[in-house]
Design an enzyme around this catalytic site. Sequence first.
Site, PDB file in Angstrom:
ATOM      1  N   HIS A 235      33.080  12.934  17.492  1.00  0.00           N
ATOM      2  CA  HIS A 235      34.774  12.862  17.331  1.00  0.00           C
ATOM      3  C   HIS A 235      34.969  12.963  15.784  1.00  0.00           C
ATOM      4  CE1 HIS A 235      38.709  11.850  17.586  1.00  0.00           C
ATOM      5  NE2 HIS A 235      38.613  10.693  17.005  1.00  0.00           N
TER       6      HIS A 235
ATOM      7  N   THR B 148      39.392   0.959  10.700  1.00  0.00           N
ATOM      8  CA  THR B 148      39.111   1.926  11.622  1.00  0.00           C
ATOM      9  C   THR B 148      37.599   2.680  11.398  1.00  0.00           C
ATOM     10  OG1 THR B 148      40.126   3.614  10.432  1.00  0.00           O
ATOM     11  CG2 THR B 148      41.571   2.797  12.032  1.00  0.00           C
TER      12      THR B 148
ATOM     13  N   ASP C 265      49.806  13.234  -3.301  1.00  0.00           N
ATOM     14  CA  ASP C 265      49.017  13.746  -4.003  1.00  0.00           C
ATOM     15  C   ASP C 265      48.215  14.649  -3.221  1.00  0.00           C
ATOM     16  OD1 ASP C 265      47.670  15.201  -6.316  1.00  0.00           O
ATOM     17  OD2 ASP C 265      45.934  13.737  -5.960  1.00  0.00           O
TER      18      ASP C 265
ATOM     19  N   GLU D 125      46.445  10.659  25.248  1.00  0.00           N
ATOM     20  CA  GLU D 125      47.144   9.526  24.889  1.00  0.00           C
ATOM     21  C   GLU D 125      48.781   9.937  24.517  1.00  0.00           C
ATOM     22  OE1 GLU D 125      47.576   8.150  20.651  1.00  0.00           O
ATOM     23  OE2 GLU D 125      48.774  10.114  20.921  1.00  0.00           O
TER      24      GLU D 125
ATOM     25  N   CYS E 271      41.376   8.142  21.691  1.00  0.00           N
ATOM     26  CA  CYS E 271      40.838   9.750  21.637  1.00  0.00           C
ATOM     27  C   CYS E 271      39.806   9.939  22.438  1.00  0.00           C
ATOM     28  CB  CYS E 271      40.252  10.000  20.061  1.00  0.00           C
ATOM     29  SG  CYS E 271      41.516   9.927  18.710  1.00  0.00           S
TER      30      CYS E 271
ATOM     31  N   SER F  70      39.708   4.694  20.060  1.00  0.00           N
ATOM     32  CA  SER F  70      39.786   3.697  19.445  1.00  0.00           C
ATOM     33  C   SER F  70      40.080   2.532  20.350  1.00  0.00           C
ATOM     34  CB  SER F  70      41.014   3.483  18.400  1.00  0.00           C
ATOM     35  OG  SER F  70      40.852   4.375  17.259  1.00  0.00           O
TER      36      SER F  70
END
Lengths: 131, 351
Positions: free
Chosen positions: B237, B204, B29, B81, B113, B299
């Site tokens: 970030h 996260t 959706d 990364e 990141c 992370s």
Amino acid sequence: MPPARAWRNYPQLYRLEAARCTKCGTVHFPPRLVCSHCRNRSFETFRLGRTGQLVSYTVIRTPSAEFTGQAPFAVGIVEMDDRVRLTAQVVDVGFDELRVGLPVRLEFRRISAEGESGVIHYGYKAAPVRG
Amino acid sequence: MAAGIIGYGAHIPRRRIKVEEIAKVWGADAPSYKKGLELREKSVPGLDEDTITLSVEAARNALARAQIDPAEIGAVYVGSESHPYAVKPSGTTVAEALGATPDCHCADLEFACKAGSEGMFVAYGLVKAGLIKYGLGIGADTSQGAPGDALEYSAAAGAAAFLMGDDDDKLIASIDETYSFMTDTPDFWRREHQFYPSHGGRFTGEPAYFRTVTGAVRGILGKSGMKPADFKYAIFHQPNGKFPKRVGKMLGFTMEQIDTGRLVPTLGNTYSGSSPLGLTAVLDVAEPGDRVLMCSYGSGAGSDAFVFTVRPRVRETRDLAPRTRWLLDEHVRYIEYGEYAKLRRKIRMAE
């Protein structure tokens, strides 16, 4: 292309280093040993600017093996503002937008790769000047 | 002696894909994704664009603003990364293309990141210590999200480059304070030889992003004796549109402070390029004397925070290279999922 062969061309592929004749000022790209204009053998390194315009182009639909995954793609002859001509892929442009006189800027791009495990070759490609 | 940014540059690929186009393929959706992520579209790199090419273009823009001889760059750090090679540095190619070799220190950095701000931090530190004249820190990524995963809607491509130096007449923004906050928090990872990353879903959020960013920002505010109201701009970030807004609110910043550097709604998450690109957009419009806060997040997990003071030279340098909002908004080309799948090498080809 063996890594050593590509490596020898890094000054031109990465930094657009041309040779300017110390006698008559003619700029050669790629550099030459003897000036085609005055036959002088002494040159100074001259870094080309990155802008120019398209003077001819074509669209490659059946490429050599190295570029198979990229077809179809455009290749053009670019007249740089520094008055030398070079051949480059023309990218980030619709084929219907290609025209003689199109202002372009050389950007640093991947040119090809030796499969999934080999060396990646980088160099310049022409993209239309934004704005 | 003050040290900081003497040149900055951004680069963003021209292609974009809309959230609707991705959602259509997976039967998701689109409106709820757009609302949930506060993100409408993202940048997509071409087959011939990767972390190295984006880094070179961003660094050339930084050099155009710094107006220095590239041979004087004493260190090049590329944070990403998505380095094209597992073994062979991205930074050597970038330094070679700029003309910074051979008199140069070079390393590739990785920290999800946060790798871009690490490069900025190290380059600044070496300049401050007097070991090098100029240092280059770059954050660049061409990140991948697994097909159909929530990350696929946001993983984008872009790069930002910062030249650090301490020539007082060259400073665009001084760095007045730095602070880093770091713990072992397994919220997002990619194992060796894996094509797509894995993540801990909602893990996260609170224990990872919000704990780390608030920790870093509170740390730098305490260290510098400053408060949110002292800043004209704040950049956090931005893995999606919501997180930087929410963390800003938690810390006492207003939307007015955050929005200039919040590029994610039409850019996506450029990973190592994320908050650094936000900083370039802020420097494009900031005025001398403005205070700017930037806080990255990677992370794993950590944040680097910086306090900048904008210098008068910002005015004379901002139009020596393309402005970031212009790169983001102009000359974009929308693609469909099929072309996106081809460009991102999601289609298995014959040998």
